[in-house]
Design an enzyme around this catalytic site. Structure first.
Site, mmCIF file in Angstrom:
data_model
loop_
_atom_site.group_PDB
_atom_site.id
_atom_site.type_symbol
_atom_site.label_atom_id
_atom_site.label_comp_id
_atom_site.label_asym_id
_atom_site.label_seq_id
_atom_site.Cartn_x
_atom_site.Cartn_y
_atom_site.Cartn_z
ATOM 1 N N HIS A 56 37.519 51.566 45.919
ATOM 2 C CA HIS A 56 38.784 50.820 45.981
ATOM 3 C C HIS A 56 39.249 50.464 44.574
ATOM 4 O O HIS A 56 38.667 49.609 43.901
ATOM 5 C CB HIS A 56 38.612 49.545 46.806
ATOM 6 C CG HIS A 56 39.927 48.871 47.078
ATOM 7 N ND1 HIS A 56 40.485 48.794 48.331
ATOM 8 C CD2 HIS A 56 40.815 48.266 46.248
ATOM 9 C CE1 HIS A 56 41.646 48.171 48.268
ATOM 10 N NE2 HIS A 56 41.873 47.831 47.002
ATOM 11 N N HIS A 58 42.959 50.537 41.695
ATOM 12 C CA HIS A 58 44.415 50.718 41.497
ATOM 13 C C HIS A 58 44.622 51.324 40.113
ATOM 14 O O HIS A 58 44.823 50.605 39.131
ATOM 15 C CB HIS A 58 45.150 49.389 41.630
ATOM 16 C CG HIS A 58 45.112 48.856 43.026
ATOM 17 N ND1 HIS A 58 46.107 49.077 43.945
ATOM 18 C CD2 HIS A 58 44.153 48.147 43.680
ATOM 19 C CE1 HIS A 58 45.783 48.514 45.103
ATOM 20 N NE2 HIS A 58 44.590 47.946 44.966
ATOM 21 N N GLN A 151 52.691 49.180 48.890
ATOM 22 C CA GLN A 151 52.387 47.830 48.382
ATOM 23 C C GLN A 151 53.332 46.759 48.944
ATOM 24 O O GLN A 151 52.903 45.661 49.264
ATOM 25 C CB GLN A 151 52.476 47.843 46.844
ATOM 26 C CG GLN A 151 52.427 46.493 46.159
ATOM 27 C CD GLN A 151 51.023 45.934 46.047
ATOM 28 O OE1 GLN A 151 50.224 46.372 45.241
ATOM 29 N NE2 GLN A 151 50.720 44.939 46.868
ATOM 30 N N HIS A 209 44.553 48.049 52.999
ATOM 31 C CA HIS A 209 44.367 46.677 52.544
ATOM 32 C C HIS A 209 44.550 45.845 53.807
ATOM 33 O O HIS A 209 45.638 45.851 54.392
ATOM 34 C CB HIS A 209 45.427 46.295 51.518
ATOM 35 C CG HIS A 209 45.181 46.828 50.152
ATOM 36 N ND1 HIS A 209 45.210 48.160 49.860
ATOM 37 C CD2 HIS A 209 44.885 46.182 48.984
ATOM 38 C CE1 HIS A 209 44.942 48.324 48.573
ATOM 39 N NE2 HIS A 209 44.737 47.148 48.021
ATOM 40 N N GLU A 212 43.945 40.595 53.593
ATOM 41 C CA GLU A 212 43.584 40.042 52.272
ATOM 42 C C GLU A 212 44.285 38.696 52.131
ATOM 43 O O GLU A 212 45.274 38.540 51.421
ATOM 44 C CB GLU A 212 43.981 40.997 51.137
ATOM 45 C CG GLU A 212 43.407 40.533 49.786
ATOM 46 C CD GLU A 212 43.821 41.398 48.624
ATOM 47 O OE1 GLU A 212 44.612 42.343 48.821
ATOM 48 O OE2 GLU A 212 43.361 41.131 47.492
ATOM 49 N N ASP A 308 38.542 47.353 42.668
ATOM 50 C CA ASP A 308 39.938 46.924 42.851
ATOM 51 C C ASP A 308 40.746 46.954 41.558
ATOM 52 O O ASP A 308 41.762 47.629 41.478
ATOM 53 C CB ASP A 308 39.986 45.522 43.502
ATOM 54 C CG ASP A 308 41.270 45.284 44.284
ATOM 55 O OD1 ASP A 308 42.091 46.210 44.379
ATOM 56 O OD2 ASP A 308 41.454 44.165 44.801
HETATM 57 FE FE FE2 Z 1 43.484 46.640 46.270
#
Ligand code: FE2
Length: 424
Positions: A56, A58, A151, A209, A212, A308
């Site tokens: 995971h 970005h 996103q 995701h 969260e 992440d």
């Molecule tokens: Fe993430």
């Protein structure tokens, strides 16, 4: 004749063996002392592990910390808003350059497999264009798996769904989502069903995701588990973060975990980020926000530690070292028994490889010749010291070497014994 022979390495299971490499494959593992090789690396008890795997990340936002300004509140939501500005200001070339710098760090630390979410919100899709270019550029040493990640929401953003499909058509590998960010719980539920159906139709994996948030009533993971079993996606789906589970009612969780296990749904907590971002609305006591790791494992659910973020709008630190990730996870999940600590190492190597569906991963003959040699005697010592990576081999080539981190002399004149071999 091997191309590379590694002698006397301690493998993650504690056994000691030589490893012979021919071309880009592991050719033999065992007692190979008499064998000839073009290059011999004497591991002499050092830990030899398959490469680290980050499930995971970005990559489109990496190394952008401070752009366009720092996240003053430290919250997830301010991070999303800052990134919303940055992704329209930044060029493909800038994103590629930052990502390649990161990949070079990562590879030198033995991290050779990365699943990265790529933001598919902006209509220009420069994020996707840049990450597809990075994937090609780093392919000789890092396998980069990309997730189409809406996103700003699959439905909350006007072109969210359309752009996710465009990204998949461009060659992105995995279907993503963010149900807790949709306008309503019901939109979140519908988005989970929608992305799972897209994945099923295209024969792709799913990684959302999911939940969260600190809101115990954010229960999209339940819908995800349901859709995964309904559509036959068992073993090909993951829920990332799952932080709401930290705050959920215990009775509800006792029903949820068997459903997740039945669906073969994997979980990807991201301890560095979860411990940093969650609980920001709490006074005291402040919740930790990490999902229920040991409890999921007790139900047979695969759990892998993810990283992440590294220096981006959500997180100001980070190095690309998956041992840092596992170290934080070990503490926050209280996985301090020797067997649990060893499991934490597996959670950044073999278990993550399973989540990504890597087929030729490992240290068996026939596997891809990718591995890392660490200046530690076993996996627990690796977690304790997060030591030098003496050598990293990617697809049969030595791509990085680091000097041994020998301890300095103590007052008595003897080497300080912070390292090496207090085996349990
Ligand atoms: Fe993430």
């Amino acid at each position: 004749m091997f191309d590379i022979l590694i002698t006397g390495g301690t493998l993650p299971d504690g056994s000691v063996a030589d490893i012979g490499i021919k071309g880009d494959r592991i050719a033999d593992v065992g007692q190979l002392g008499a064998a000839q090789a073009r290059e011999t690396i004497q591991a002499s008890g050092d830990l030899v592990s398959p490469p680290f795997v980050d499930p995971h990340f970005h990559m489109d936002a990496v190394l952008s910390y401070g752009l366009p300004r720092v996240n003053a509140s430290g919250t997830l939501l301010e991070g999303i808003s800052l990134w919303g500005e940055l992704r329209d200001m930044t060029t493909v070339a800038e994103m590629v350059e930052r990502a390649i710098s990161y990949c070079d760090w990562a590879a030198s630390l033995g991290l050779l497999h990365i699943r990265s979410h790529v933001d598919t919100t902006p209509d220009h899709l420069r994020t996707v264009e840049a990450m597809l270019e990075v994937k090609k550029k780093v392919a000789p040493y890092i396998d980069l798996q990309l997730v189409a990640f809406p996103q700003d929401g699959l439905y909350r953003s006007k072109t969210g769904r359309e752009n996710l499909i465009r990204a998949l058509d461009m060659g992105v590998d995995v279907v993503g989502g963010i149900p807790h960010f949709e306008r309503t719980m019901d939109d979140g539920r519908l988005s989970v069903r929608d992305v799972c159906e897209i994945a099923e139709k295209r024969g792709l994996r799913v990684d959302l995701h999911c939940d969260e948030t600190d809101d115990p009533l954010s229960r999209h993971v339940e819908t995800l588990a349901y859709e995964v079993q309904r559509l036959g996606l068992q073993g090909r789906a993951a829920g990332s973060h799952l932080t709401s589970m930290h705050s959920m009612d215990n009775y509800y969780v006792s029903k949820l975990l068997p459903l997740m296990a039945e669906a073969g749904l994997a979980a990807i907590p991201n301890p560095l980020i979860n411990i940093t971002l969650q609980g920001r609305h709490d006074t005291f006591p402040k919740r930790r926000g990490l999902t229920r790791v040991k409890e999921m494992q007790a139900h047979g659910i695969t759990v892998g530690w993810g990283q992440d973020c590294v220096r981006d709008p959500w997180y100001s630190l980070g190095t690309g070292d998956m041992l840092d990730v596992a170290f934080m996870g070990l503490h926050v999940a209280q996985m301090t028994h020797p067997a649990e600590m060893r499991r934490c190492f597996d959670m950044v190597t073999a278990e993550n490889a399973r989540i990504l569906g890597l087929e030729d991963y490992g240290l068996k003959p026939g596997c891809k010749a990718s591995l890392v040699i660490l200046d530690a005697g076993d996996t627990v010592e690796a977690l304790r010291l997060r030591p030098a990576r003496l050598a990293v081999i990617a697809k049969g080539k030595v791509i990085s070497r680091s000097p041994r981190g020998d301890a300095s002399l103590s007052i008595s004149g003897r080497p300080a014994q912070v390292r090496r071999r207090h085996k349990v």
